[in-house]
Motif scaffolding. Structure first.
Motif, PDB file in Angstrom:
ATOM      1  N   VAL A  24       0.835  -1.205   0.000  1.00  0.00           N
ATOM      2  CA  VAL A  24       0.000   0.000   0.000  1.00  0.00           C
ATOM      3  C   VAL A  24       0.870   1.256   0.000  1.00  0.00           C
ATOM      4  O   VAL A  24       0.701   2.155  -0.816  1.00  0.00           O
ATOM      5  N   TRP A  25       1.837   1.325   0.923  1.00  0.00           N
ATOM      6  CA  TRP A  25       2.671   2.521   1.038  1.00  0.00           C
ATOM      7  C   TRP A  25       3.657   2.657  -0.114  1.00  0.00           C
ATOM      8  O   TRP A  25       4.077   3.761  -0.454  1.00  0.00           O
ATOM      9  N   GLY A  26       4.014   1.538  -0.739  1.00  0.00           N
ATOM     10  CA  GLY A  26       4.927   1.587  -1.881  1.00  0.00           C
ATOM     11  C   GLY A  26       4.329   2.314  -3.072  1.00  0.00           C
ATOM     12  O   GLY A  26       5.060   2.799  -3.937  1.00  0.00           O
ATOM     13  N   ARG A  33      12.372   7.279   0.124  1.00  0.00           N
ATOM     14  CA  ARG A  33      11.770   7.883   1.312  1.00  0.00           C
ATOM     15  C   ARG A  33      11.209   6.814   2.256  1.00  0.00           C
ATOM     16  O   ARG A  33      11.345   6.905   3.475  1.00  0.00           O
ATOM     17  N   LEU A  34      10.596   5.802   1.676  1.00  0.00           N
ATOM     18  CA  LEU A  34      10.028   4.718   2.470  1.00  0.00           C
ATOM     19  C   LEU A  34      11.125   3.990   3.250  1.00  0.00           C
ATOM     20  O   LEU A  34      10.981   3.722   4.443  1.00  0.00           O
ATOM     21  N   GLN A  97       5.898  -4.321  -5.668  1.00  0.00           N
ATOM     22  CA  GLN A  97       4.879  -3.637  -6.452  1.00  0.00           C
ATOM     23  C   GLN A  97       4.569  -4.428  -7.717  1.00  0.00           C
ATOM     24  O   GLN A  97       3.455  -4.410  -8.213  1.00  0.00           O
ATOM     25  N   ALA A  98       5.565  -5.156  -8.232  1.00  0.00           N
ATOM     26  CA  ALA A  98       5.366  -5.928  -9.455  1.00  0.00           C
ATOM     27  C   ALA A  98       4.643  -7.249  -9.203  1.00  0.00           C
ATOM     28  O   ALA A  98       3.834  -7.672 -10.025  1.00  0.00           O
ATOM     29  N   GLU A 158      -7.441   0.185  -2.330  1.00  0.00           N
ATOM     30  CA  GLU A 158      -6.699  -0.218  -1.128  1.00  0.00           C
ATOM     31  C   GLU A 158      -6.257  -1.669  -1.226  1.00  0.00           C
ATOM     32  O   GLU A 158      -5.164  -2.025  -0.858  1.00  0.00           O
ATOM     33  N   VAL A 159      -7.123  -2.550  -1.757  1.00  0.00           N
ATOM     34  CA  VAL A 159      -6.811  -3.966  -1.936  1.00  0.00           C
ATOM     35  C   VAL A 159      -6.803  -4.247  -3.427  1.00  0.00           C
ATOM     36  O   VAL A 159      -7.836  -4.131  -4.090  1.00  0.00           O
TER      37      VAL A 159
END
Length: 162
Positions: A24-26, A33-34, A97-98, A158-159
């Motif tokens: 989610v945050w990615g 930054r993360l 993410q991939a 979100e999902v």
């Protein structure tokens, strides 16, 4: 032991939650930054934990450490700090993410399986019935996760996984 088993379950839950939140945050924050925030939070928690959990051990180490000890520890600290806690998580953000958190978790969870296979091949250790059952269960999970479609990295929901 029951404590060890409970610790493994707790660790698995923490890793799973981390992977889900990372996905989610990615999408919301740049990987650099993360990871900067992750490393800063880990460092703060570690520094805060020393006086609470290991004050006597830390004090004994500081009082007895020699310059040769520091020279021997420096490469280990740098490897752990830069590669393990910096580069690997940075790559993890893009990779996850991939492929999505479900597939990513299967890859991360394969550590004990690889350790068992390496100890079998390199150290000549044996694997008993429970080890074979655990390996088979893990491979079944890999096949189950491999059959799921990868999420869309541009998903705004979100999902994003099925």
């Amino acid at each position: 032991s029951l404590t060890g088993d409970a610790s493994c379950v707790a660790a698995a839950l923490c890793y799973a939650l981390y992977d889900l939140r990372l996905f989610v945050w990615g999408k919301r924050v740049t990987p650099l930054r993360l990871i900067q925030n992750k490393v800063a939070a880990q460092a703060a928690l570690a520094v805060a934990a020393v006086p609470l959990l290991a004050y006597a051990d830390a004090r004994q180490f500081v009082e007895s450490v020699t310059p040769s000890d520091l020279v021997a520890l420096a490469p280990l600290v740098l490897w752990s700090g830069i590669v393990v806690n910096g580069v690997a998580p940075f790559l993890q953000v893009g990779g996850q993410q991939a492929v999505g958190p479900a597939r990513a978790q299967v890859v991360y969870a394969s550590g004990p399986l690889w350790a068992a296979l390496l100890s079998l091949a390199v150290l000549g250790e044996t694997i008993g019935p429970q080890g074979l059952l655990g390996g088979a269960a893990f491979l079944a999970a890999v096949l189950l996760a491999a059959g799921t479609p990868a999420p869309d990295p541009a998903c705004e929901e979100e999902v994003c996984e099925v």
